[in-house]
Each structure stands twice: as C-alpha cells, then as structure tokens.
Design a protein around this motif. Structure first.
Motif, PDB file in Angstrom:
ATOM      1  N   ARG A 299      11.413 -13.680  -2.573  1.00 51.44           N
ATOM      2  CA  ARG A 299      12.529 -14.031  -1.902  1.00 51.44           C
ATOM      3  C   ARG A 299      12.508 -13.374  -0.411  1.00 51.44           C
ATOM      4  NH1 ARG A 299      17.234 -12.228   0.049  1.00 51.44           N
ATOM      5  NH2 ARG A 299      17.059 -10.038  -0.634  1.00 51.44           N
ATOM      6  N   LEU A 300      12.054 -12.282  -0.122  1.00 49.35           N
ATOM      7  CA  LEU A 300      12.215 -11.588   1.127  1.00 49.35           C
ATOM      8  C   LEU A 300      11.048 -12.262   2.049  1.00 49.35           C
ATOM      9  CD1 LEU A 300      12.330  -7.820   0.487  1.00 49.35           C
ATOM     10  CD2 LEU A 300      14.096  -9.384   1.633  1.00 49.35           C
ATOM     11  N   THR A 301       9.952 -12.559   1.528  1.00 43.45           N
ATOM     12  CA  THR A 301       8.737 -12.825   2.282  1.00 43.45           C
ATOM     13  C   THR A 301       8.510 -14.418   2.626  1.00 43.45           C
ATOM     14  OG1 THR A 301       7.041 -13.285   0.536  1.00 43.45           O
ATOM     15  CG2 THR A 301       7.410 -11.074   1.481  1.00 43.45           C
ATOM     16  N   GLY A 302       9.097 -15.199   1.803  1.00 44.23           N
ATOM     17  CA  GLY A 302       8.948 -16.794   1.729  1.00 44.23           C
ATOM     18  C   GLY A 302       7.367 -17.101   1.441  1.00 44.23           C
ATOM     19  N   GLY A 303       6.931 -16.231   1.012  1.00 39.81           N
ATOM     20  CA  GLY A 303       5.273 -16.622   0.733  1.00 39.81           C
ATOM     21  C   GLY A 303       4.254 -16.216   1.851  1.00 39.81           C
ATOM     22  N   LEU A 304       4.842 -15.877   2.994  1.00 41.31           N
ATOM     23  CA  LEU A 304       3.914 -15.467   4.075  1.00 41.31           C
ATOM     24  C   LEU A 304       2.826 -14.413   3.814  1.00 41.31           C
ATOM     25  CD1 LEU A 304       6.181 -15.565   7.271  1.00 41.31           C
ATOM     26  CD2 LEU A 304       4.568 -16.976   6.731  1.00 41.31           C
ATOM     27  N   PRO A 305       1.850 -14.767   3.806  1.00 41.03           N
ATOM     28  CA  PRO A 305       0.605 -13.799   3.208  1.00 41.03           C
ATOM     29  C   PRO A 305       0.833 -12.463   3.664  1.00 41.03           C
ATOM     30  CG  PRO A 305      -0.344 -15.783   3.454  1.00 41.03           C
ATOM     31  CD  PRO A 305       1.046 -16.002   4.181  1.00 41.03           C
ATOM     32  N   VAL A 306       1.001 -12.274   5.356  1.00 40.05           N
ATOM     33  CA  VAL A 306       0.932 -10.819   5.858  1.00 40.05           C
ATOM     34  C   VAL A 306       2.128 -10.136   5.415  1.00 40.05           C
ATOM     35  CG1 VAL A 306       2.299 -11.715   7.797  1.00 40.05           C
ATOM     36  CG2 VAL A 306       0.700  -9.906   7.978  1.00 40.05           C
ATOM     37  N   LEU A 307       3.316 -10.656   5.046  1.00 44.69           N
ATOM     38  CA  LEU A 307       4.294 -10.007   4.598  1.00 44.69           C
ATOM     39  C   LEU A 307       4.189  -9.663   3.050  1.00 44.69           C
ATOM     40  CD1 LEU A 307       7.235 -11.839   6.193  1.00 44.69           C
ATOM     41  CD2 LEU A 307       5.941  -9.796   7.035  1.00 44.69           C
ATOM     42  N   VAL A 308       3.602 -10.649   2.269  1.00 42.91           N
ATOM     43  CA  VAL A 308       3.371 -10.392   0.768  1.00 42.91           C
ATOM     44  C   VAL A 308       2.448  -9.371   0.603  1.00 42.91           C
ATOM     45  CG1 VAL A 308       2.416 -11.179  -1.216  1.00 42.91           C
ATOM     46  CG2 VAL A 308       3.784 -12.783  -0.064  1.00 42.91           C
ATOM     47  N   SER A 309       1.146  -9.238   1.614  1.00 44.26           N
ATOM     48  CA  SER A 309       0.146  -8.044   1.458  1.00 44.26           C
ATOM     49  C   SER A 309       0.970  -6.751   2.083  1.00 44.26           C
ATOM     50  CB  SER A 309      -0.683  -8.331   2.488  1.00 44.26           C
ATOM     51  OG  SER A 309      -1.465  -9.715   2.125  1.00 44.26           O
ATOM     52  N   THR A 310       1.838  -6.839   2.931  1.00 45.26           N
ATOM     53  CA  THR A 310       2.660  -5.559   3.478  1.00 45.26           C
ATOM     54  C   THR A 310       3.102  -5.046   2.587  1.00 45.26           C
ATOM     55  OG1 THR A 310       2.491  -6.539   5.599  1.00 45.26           O
ATOM     56  CG2 THR A 310       4.021  -4.377   5.223  1.00 45.26           C
ATOM     57  N   LEU A 311       3.998  -5.686   1.741  1.00 44.08           N
ATOM     58  CA  LEU A 311       4.925  -5.104   0.506  1.00 44.08           C
ATOM     59  C   LEU A 311       3.898  -4.743  -0.557  1.00 44.08           C
ATOM     60  CD1 LEU A 311       8.065  -7.478   0.191  1.00 44.08           C
ATOM     61  CD2 LEU A 311       7.935  -5.110   0.665  1.00 44.08           C
ATOM     62  N   ALA A 312       2.966  -5.638  -0.764  1.00 40.09           N
ATOM     63  CA  ALA A 312       2.170  -5.161  -2.063  1.00 40.09           C
ATOM     64  C   ALA A 312       1.409  -3.947  -1.746  1.00 40.09           C
ATOM     65  CB  ALA A 312       1.199  -6.429  -2.318  1.00 40.09           C
ATOM     66  N   GLU A 313       1.137  -3.692  -0.618  1.00 38.60           N
ATOM     67  CA  GLU A 313       0.379  -2.304  -0.405  1.00 38.60           C
ATOM     68  C   GLU A 313       1.160  -1.070  -0.668  1.00 38.60           C
ATOM     69  OE1 GLU A 313      -3.144  -0.797   1.062  1.00 38.60           O
ATOM     70  OE2 GLU A 313      -2.662  -2.830   0.933  1.00 38.60           O
ATOM     71  N   SER A 314       2.628  -1.308  -0.648  1.00 34.01           N
ATOM     72  CA  SER A 314       3.222  -0.013  -0.857  1.00 34.01           C
ATOM     73  C   SER A 314       3.438   0.041  -2.296  1.00 34.01           C
ATOM     74  CB  SER A 314       4.859   0.068  -0.059  1.00 34.01           C
ATOM     75  OG  SER A 314       5.401  -1.213  -0.579  1.00 34.01           O
ATOM     76  N   ARG A 315       2.944  -0.989  -3.389  1.00 33.91           N
ATOM     77  CA  ARG A 315       3.000  -0.890  -4.755  1.00 33.91           C
ATOM     78  C   ARG A 315       4.648  -0.669  -5.211  1.00 33.91           C
ATOM     79  NH1 ARG A 315      -1.801   0.173  -3.092  1.00 33.91           N
ATOM     80  NH2 ARG A 315      -3.570  -0.924  -4.307  1.00 33.91           N
ATOM     81  N   PRO A 316       5.710  -1.401  -4.930  1.00 37.49           N
ATOM     82  CA  PRO A 316       6.944  -1.079  -5.396  1.00 37.49           C
ATOM     83  C   PRO A 316       7.013  -1.152  -6.860  1.00 37.49           C
ATOM     84  CG  PRO A 316       6.797  -2.939  -4.149  1.00 37.49           C
ATOM     85  CD  PRO A 316       5.546  -2.671  -3.814  1.00 37.49           C
ATOM     86  N   THR A 317       7.928  -0.335  -7.387  1.00 38.18           N
ATOM     87  CA  THR A 317       8.004  -0.457  -8.952  1.00 38.18           C
ATOM     88  C   THR A 317       9.587  -0.812  -9.225  1.00 38.18           C
ATOM     89  OG1 THR A 317       8.430   1.955  -9.080  1.00 38.18           O
ATOM     90  CG2 THR A 317       6.079   1.128  -9.293  1.00 38.18           C
ATOM     91  N   ASP A 318      10.388  -0.566  -8.357  1.00 36.92           N
ATOM     92  CA  ASP A 318      11.915  -1.012  -8.372  1.00 36.92           C
ATOM     93  C   ASP A 318      12.556  -1.547  -7.139  1.00 36.92           C
ATOM     94  OD1 ASP A 318      14.427  -0.977  -9.024  1.00 36.92           O
ATOM     95  OD2 ASP A 318      14.649   1.302 -10.229  1.00 36.92           O
ATOM     96  N   PRO A 319      13.289  -2.732  -7.628  1.00 40.01           N
ATOM     97  CA  PRO A 319      13.631  -3.242  -6.247  1.00 40.01           C
ATOM     98  C   PRO A 319      14.776  -2.561  -5.853  1.00 40.01           C
ATOM     99  CG  PRO A 319      14.323  -4.310  -8.331  1.00 40.01           C
ATOM    100  CD  PRO A 319      13.187  -3.428  -9.007  1.00 40.01           C
ATOM    101  N   ASP A 320      15.563  -1.667  -6.454  1.00 41.72           N
ATOM    102  CA  ASP A 320      16.494  -0.855  -6.192  1.00 41.72           C
ATOM    103  C   ASP A 320      17.487  -1.713  -5.497  1.00 41.72           C
ATOM    104  OD1 ASP A 320      17.830   1.540  -5.692  1.00 41.72           O
ATOM    105  OD2 ASP A 320      16.583   2.254  -4.246  1.00 41.72           O
ATOM    106  N   ASP A 321      18.276  -1.212  -4.635  1.00 41.98           N
ATOM    107  CA  ASP A 321      19.426  -1.934  -3.630  1.00 41.98           C
ATOM    108  C   ASP A 321      18.673  -2.721  -2.736  1.00 41.98           C
ATOM    109  OD1 ASP A 321      22.370  -0.818  -1.904  1.00 41.98           O
ATOM    110  OD2 ASP A 321      21.590  -2.829  -2.626  1.00 41.98           O
TER     111      ASP A 321
END
Length: 826
Positions: A299-321
């Motif tokens: 939802r946040l990235t719209g599929g933009l690779p640079v943003l997907v990669s940036t988020l994936a790098e931090s390896r989140p486990t919970d969407p939280d708030d």
C-alpha cells in the motif's frame, strides 16, 4: 568494500526477469544476426528501478567478458563522458592512451580560445574583397572556419558582405594561430577530434564485447543523444565496433524523430512499478512474509522498487500503527528501523546532495566509534547509489520526502544544519584555494565542486546574501564552462528548501542556456539581477566572448567596452578586447589594450607574449622580439612565446635563431604541431627539403585533418618534383577547406607539370577568381597559356602581373622566362 556491497546487493536482486533475459541472450547472438540489438533503452518514472537494472546489466555484461563503463549525470559533456569511459576502462586493464592525451590537451586549449583569432597570415596580402569561401560561409550563417553558428537575430547585425569579410578574417586568424588544426577543433568542436580517437581505440581492444551504460538520460540526453545517434548510425567519425552495446536509462522514451526508424536495432524497455508478485518475491527474499506487513508495504510503496527494497531492508515483522496519514512514506519506513543511530544518520545525510566519508562525518554528527559501521550500513541501503568518483547519492524518490519531513519538523534546526554544511564546504574551499588566484581556482574542478555545494547549502539555509552570491558565481561558472551545474544547484535549492526566488532564477537560467546559450543567460542576468560593478563587468566580458565566437564583432566589442568601463582594473577584459581588435585588423588598438593589461599585471607572461604576437603580426619584429624575450624571462616554460619568437626570427632571416627557438618550443611540447610547421619553413629557407618534409610529416601524423599543413607538404613535394604525391596532399587540403585559394594554385601548377592541362587551368582560374591580385597564380597561368598556344591569354596575364608587381617577372626561372619571352619583351 565496494565490491562486497555490490555483490550482496546483486545477490538480492529480484524482479525484471524478462528484461534481464533479453539482455543476456543478446550476447549469445552475433552482431550480424538480425536478432542482435545494438542499443537498449530503459525508461520509466523515478524510483522504478532503472539504475538498479543498469547495474545488474553491467554485471551480466562483465560475466560475458565485456569491457564496461557506467556514466551518469556527473559527466556534464561529451568530453567528460569520454574521460569517465577512459578512467573505467583503465581500471579494467585497458588504457586509452591517445584519448587521454587529447583529453588533457582539450582541457588546456579550452581556456585559450581567445588566442585562436589573434594572428593573420603574414605571407599573404589582404584581399580586396571576400573570398568565394567567405561568401559561402556568410550565406550559410556560419563563421569561425565554418564551425560556429551565428545565433538567431544576431546574424542580422551584419549584412551579407560584412559577414563574408568577417568570416574570411576569422578563418585566416584561426588557421594561422592554430596551425595545428587539431588544437582549433579541440576548442570549438572537441567531439569531432575526440570521437574518432575513441572509436579507433575501442576497435583495438581485445575484449569480446564493449558495453556502455548511460544513466540519468533525462539529464544527459540533450547533449549525449545527438552524439550517440551520429556515432552509431553514420560513419562521420569512423567505424564503431559491431561488438559494442549501448544501454541508456531515463524517464522518457527515445525521441521518435531521431530513433523511430531504427526499431530493428534498439530494444525498448518500458519499466513499470513491480507487479504484486514481483514485490512479494523481493519481500520474501528478505524474510518479510507476514501478510499484514506485506499488505502495508504494497500500500505504501505502490510497487516502486526503490521503496519496496528500502522497506524490505529493515525486515519489519509487525505493521503496528500506520501513523499519521499526513506523514511521509519514508517516515514510516524509518519507523521500522529500530536502531535510532541509523535512523538519525539516514535523515541527516539526506541534506547533502552527495556524500563521501568526510561529508558523512560532518552531516551524521555521530560518535567516532559509530562512524564506520553507520557509513557501511548506509552504503548498503537500496536508496543509496554510488556515482562518479566514489561519491554516494540518495535516490530522489527517497531524498525528497526526507528533506520535506526534516524541514517541516524544525525549520530553524533545518536552517542551522544547512548553514553548518555551507560552512564546512566553505572551509574546504579556503583550504583548497590557499595561495591561488581566482582565475586559477575557477579552472580547478575539485575547487568548483566544493564552491558549488557551499552555494547550495547557503541557499537552503536562507542566508540573505546567498542568492546574490550564487548569481555572481553563475557568471564565473559561465566563463568556466559549467553554467548548467550552477543553474541546476539553484533549481535544487529552490525545490529542497521551498525557496521560490532561487527556483525561479534556476529555472529561467536553465531555459536560457538550453534554448539560446550562455549569452542569453548572461543577458537575462544583466537585465534583472542586482550585481555589483565587478560582477557586471565579468558578465559583460563573458558575454563578449560568446558574441565574438559567434562572429558578431561589433556587439562583442561593445560588451568589452562596457566591461572596462565598469571595472577599469579588470586586466583580462583588456586582453580579450585586444583579441577582437586583432580580429578586425586593428593591431595598434590591440597592442594598446595589452599595454594596459601588462601595466595591471606586469608579471603575467601570457599577456606579454600576446603583445609580442601582435607585434609580430603587425610586422614590428624588433618590438615582437623584445616582448617575447621578456615573456620567456617571466616564464621559461611558455612554449607559445618560444614558437612565436622563432617565427619572428624566421621572417627576419635569422634562421639559426629561429631553429633554436622553435627547437626549444618542441622540447617543451614535442607534439606542438604549429612549431613543427613553422620549423619546416626554416628548413625550406635553408634548402633542407628532407628535414622540411620530416617536420611536416610529424605535424600531419599529429593532425591528419589540418589543411594548412597538407598544403605546405604539397608545396614541398611539388618543389622536389614529386607532383603525384603533391596533388594527393592538395586534394586532401581542398576537401578539408574548399576555400583554400593557394591550394588551388599549387595543385594547378603540379597538374600542369603532369601534363593534365585542362585540370590545371581550372584550378588556376579558380585561384585567380578567388583572389584577383594573386601574382604567383597569374604567373603560373601565363606559362600554362603560353605552352598551350593561347597567346592572347598569356599576354593578358603577363600584363596583369606587370601592373601588380613587375619584380615578379624578374624572379621567374630561366625556363619560364624563355616560354614567356615574347610577352615579357613587349
């Protein structure tokens, strides 16, 4: 470290499978196969992954044994691009030695452009009217040896006859000053000299493939795309190895007007955001598989690779708030970064436009023990790319929202941090500039880069004097040939700091540069900016240089007059005005200007040497020797002064002194072709034809496309009886310069001696038509008429020679006097 980071990044490359497959299979297809493609063009919006794809393609190419070079917008011109190609090829074990030599010469000669028009041919009388070549040039709207266009309404400042005279004078002065035609081209059209050398050296490489990757094409395309099209699709510069593959990437598709007819040779790669499957695959490869988290990332990235990669790098486990809906996407990405030091460093390091270790330490403001680990972590982030020179840059899609978030969070802190960075770059500028003059600093690319970043950060800080200082620096940037970079800094500061005046100035100056050139941009500045008198004088000076290059001498002279009126202590303005006065034949005025320049800077060897050169051109040998000797005393390594003094000695008949001076010039620069050609004249005067030809051979080996040297060698060969070889050289000279009057006359004489009388007469007629007072051509035509039985025509030519210079008849050889005896006696 860089290699390890690239390997790890590539190991996690996900998506773009079809594009990678297309590129890889191209190396399995021979160039002569119709399925082979010579160019790939990736395009799409910012953040769609163009740079990542190019870097992946580069690794694929290297696996195939290709020699590769990756170029982005850090290269601001075609010569800068070639320099980067050479640097990267050398790092892979393949040096482009000849290209490196010419690039070094280009950097030296581009600052000497004003010298190109200082001299006129001292062996030919001024013609009473413009030559045919000059008239052709005038009709075409072209001056400066046919290479510099007259822009728009400026062409209307002169009528056709005046413009033809200007073209002739400028051609003569340019060709005489730069007897080495290569030097002239390196100043006015460097691509024409450098490209053939690049192609020859590419052809000599033993690599199975050559791949060039041209990124950020939305910025580099305006100057690279026409060059690339000409190089790939025409043979103007020579053959491009068929094993070359070019890959470009930008935001827009290729220009259909230029590339539309070449679809069979180009693969178009439109890049859209990742599909949901590709995005999920990338997240899974990073261990992000929890469905609520994946859904939030999508939802946040719209599929933009640079943003997907940036988020994936931090390896989140919970969407939280999901946080405040008004927060930026990057805020949410960093929220998942649990290490506060990393988060702070990522935000702080978004402020500089580029990073190296020094800038990182200043921007991140972290404890010494954390610097290296944090820098290594930041280098490995997907949104950080390494550009030219090992510098790091954030991806625009990530940096822009980071900057907005920081500026809105605390405007005062934002300004303070920007001011701190401006002070840092300013201190580095002072350190780099210690003990050097302003002109020397602006010729130093490393110093300019520091000054440019100081300017950018001062603008972002909102300092009161930042914009006037930036506009004053823009004038200097125009003079140094980097105006586009200064305009871009204004645009960037306007966007990043929401500074409307900087944005407006940057946008308008960029538009002026792109559409009409430096002269128009400076005109805009002079009309609307508040500049102090020295800055206005400098702007007038640079604008005068632009107008002079366009052949609009009257307007250029007016600009120089205004410059010296605004700043009577500006020595360089007198020097430049002396150049245009020399172009117009006013050598007394030129010498008076140089008197003033030398009075202001008495230790400037260059100014003294220029005055000596003007004295030489004006035929004042004693004064020329005096000035050139003083210039040599001030700077014994000034080869120009040695060569000019040698030429003066040669004309005065002191051949031993001429040989000594020209030899010294060549000791300083063995590839000084003008000095070689001048020394050839000394050998001719001494009757040493073998040495004359040896020097001309060397000069032409350095610059095969130099018309004057071709004609000189043709004359030398003719005198020694080698008429076939002479005609071959003169053919080349005339192909390079169809308005070369004396080459027609010389070729006519050789053709006559070869018995090709009809062709000989056509050439001699052409020479006399172009210069009706050309005594030598008239004499040779009279002899040809006489031996061909055209008695009346021979008599008419002899009478014309008698009117112009009767002594010429006395200097005829015994054989020619015997042929013309009846007509001479009458």
């Amino acid at each position: 470290m860089q290699d390890l980071i690239r390997q790890r990044t590539r190991a996690g490359f996900v998506g773009r499978g079809a594009e990678r497959a297309l590129f890889r299979v191209n190396f399995d297809t021979a160039p002569h196969d119709e399925r082979h493609r010579f160019r790939f063009h990736a395009h799409g919006n910012a953040g769609v992954g163009k740079t990542f794809l190019l870097r992946e393609f580069e690794q694929v190419a290297r696996e195939q044994g290709a020699l590769t070079a990756y170029i982005d917008d850090s290269a601001g011109s075609v010569p800068e691009m070639m320099a980067e190609i050479s640097r990267q090829f050398a790092a892979q074990g393949r040096r482009l030695k000849e290209l490196d030599r010419l690039l070094a010469a280009h950097r030296e000669r581009r600052h000497e452009a004003e010298l190109a028009a200082l001299a006129v041919l001292d062996t030919q009388p001024e013609e009473p009217g413009p030559s045919a070549g000059g008239r052709i040039v005038a009709r075409a709207g072209v001056v400066a040896a046919g290479m510099v266009p007259v822009v728009g309404p400026l062409a209307g400042m002169l009528d056709a006859e005046q413009l033809a005279h200007v073209a002739d004078r400028l051609r003569a002065s340019l060709i005489d000053r730069f007897r080495n035609h290569e030097d002239l081209q390196l100043v006015l059209a460097p691509e024409q000299v450098l490209t053939p050398v690049l192609l020859r050296e590419l052809a000599d490489t033993s690599a199975p493939w050559i791949t060039l990757f041209l990124d950020t094409y939305e910025r580099t395309g305006p100057y690279l795309d026409p060059w690339l099209h000409e190089t790939m699709t025409t043979d103007r510069h020579g053959p491009l190895p068929a094993t070359t593959v070019v890959v470009t990437a930008g935001r827009a598709p290729l220009d259909p007007a230029r590339w539309g007819g070449l679809a069979d040779f180009v693969t178009d790669l439109p890049l859209a955001p990742f599909t949901e499957t590709e995005a999920r695959g990338l997240l899974a490869a990073r261990g992000v598989t929890a469905e609520p988290v994946v859904a939030e990332v999508l939802r946040l990235t719209g599929g933009l690779p640079v943003l997907v990669s940036t988020l994936a790098e931090s390896r989140p486990t919970d969407p939280d708030d999901v946080g405040d809906p008004s927060a930026t996407a990057v805020d949410r990405f960093l929220k998942w970064e649990e290490n506060p030091a990393r988060r702070a460093a990522a935000l702080a390091c978004a402020l500089p436009r580029w990073l190296d270790g020094d800038v990182f330490r200043a921007a991140a403001d972290c404890p010494p023990e954390e610097r290296e680990p944090l820098y290594a972590w930041l280098r490995g982030m997907p949104f950080v790319h390494e550009r030219g020179g090992g510098r790091l840059r954030y991806h625009d899609v990530v940096r822009a929202p980071m900057l907005r978030a920081e500026r809105r969070r605390s405007p005062r802190e934002w300004a303070q941090r920007q001011r701190h960075l401006a002070g840092l770059f300013g201190a580095w500028c002072e350190e780099a500039g210690a003990g050097r003059g302003t002109g020397e600093l602006w010729a130093d690319e490393a110093w300019r880069e520091l000054r440019l970043e100081e300017t950018y950060h001062s603008l972002c800080a909102g300092d009161r004097n930042a914009l006037p200082q930036a506009l004053g620096d823009f004038v200097r940037a125009c003079e140094a040939g980097v105006a586009g970079r200064w305009a871009r800094a204004l645009v960037d500061a306007g966007a990043d700091a929401d500074a409307e005046p900087a944005s407006r100035w940057g946008t308008e100056l960029t538009a002026a540069l792109d559409t009409e050139g430096v002269g128009a941009a400076l005109g805009l500045l002079l009309r609307r900016a508040v500049l102090d008198a020295p800055a206005q004088a400098r702007a007038r000076l640079v604008r005068g240089d632009e107008l002079r290059g366009e052949g609009v001498y009257a307007q250029a002279l007016t600009e120089y007059d205004r410059a010296v009126a605004l700043d009577p202590e500006l020595a360089v303005a007198y020097r430049h005005r002396s150049g245009i006065r020399g172009d117009l034949g006013d050598h007394d005025g030129a010498i008076a200007d140089l008197d003033r320049a030398v009075a202001l800077e008495p230790d400037n060897a260059w100014y003294v040497a220029l005055r000596g050169e003007h004295q030489r051109i004006a035929g004042r040998d004693t004064e020329a020797i005096r000035d050139l000797t003083e210039a040599i005393r001030l700077d014994p390594a000034l080869g120009f002064a040695w060569a000019s003094r040698g030429a003066t000695h040669e004309r005065a008949g002191d051949l031993d002194a001429a040989l000594a001076d020209l030899g010294r010039a060549l000791d300083l620069d063995p590839d000084y072709a003008w000095a070689l050609a001048r020394r050839a004249r000394v050998w001719r005067a001494r009757g040493e034809s073998h040495r004359q030809l040896a020097d001309l051979d060397r000069a032409l080996a350095l610059n095969p496309d130099w018309p004057w040297a071709r004609c000189e060698r043709g004359d030398a060969l003719r005198v020694t009886g080698h008429d076939e070889e002479a005609v071959a050289d003169l053919d080349v000279a005339l192909a390079l310069d169809p308005a070369y009057t004396s080459a027609y006359a010389s070729r006519g004489e050789s053709l006559a001696r070869l018995g090709r009388h009809a062709e000989a007469l056509a050439d001699l007629n052409r020479a006399v038509d172009m210069r009706p007072g050309y005594v030598w051509a008239l004499s040779r035509r009279a002899v040809l008429h006489a031996v061909s039985g055209r008695r009346e025509e021979a008599r008419a030519d002899v009478e014309r020679v008698r009117e112009l210079n009767s002594a010429a008849l006395e200097r005829l050889s015994e054989t020619d006097r015997a042929v013309l005896g009846p007509f001479i006696g009458r």
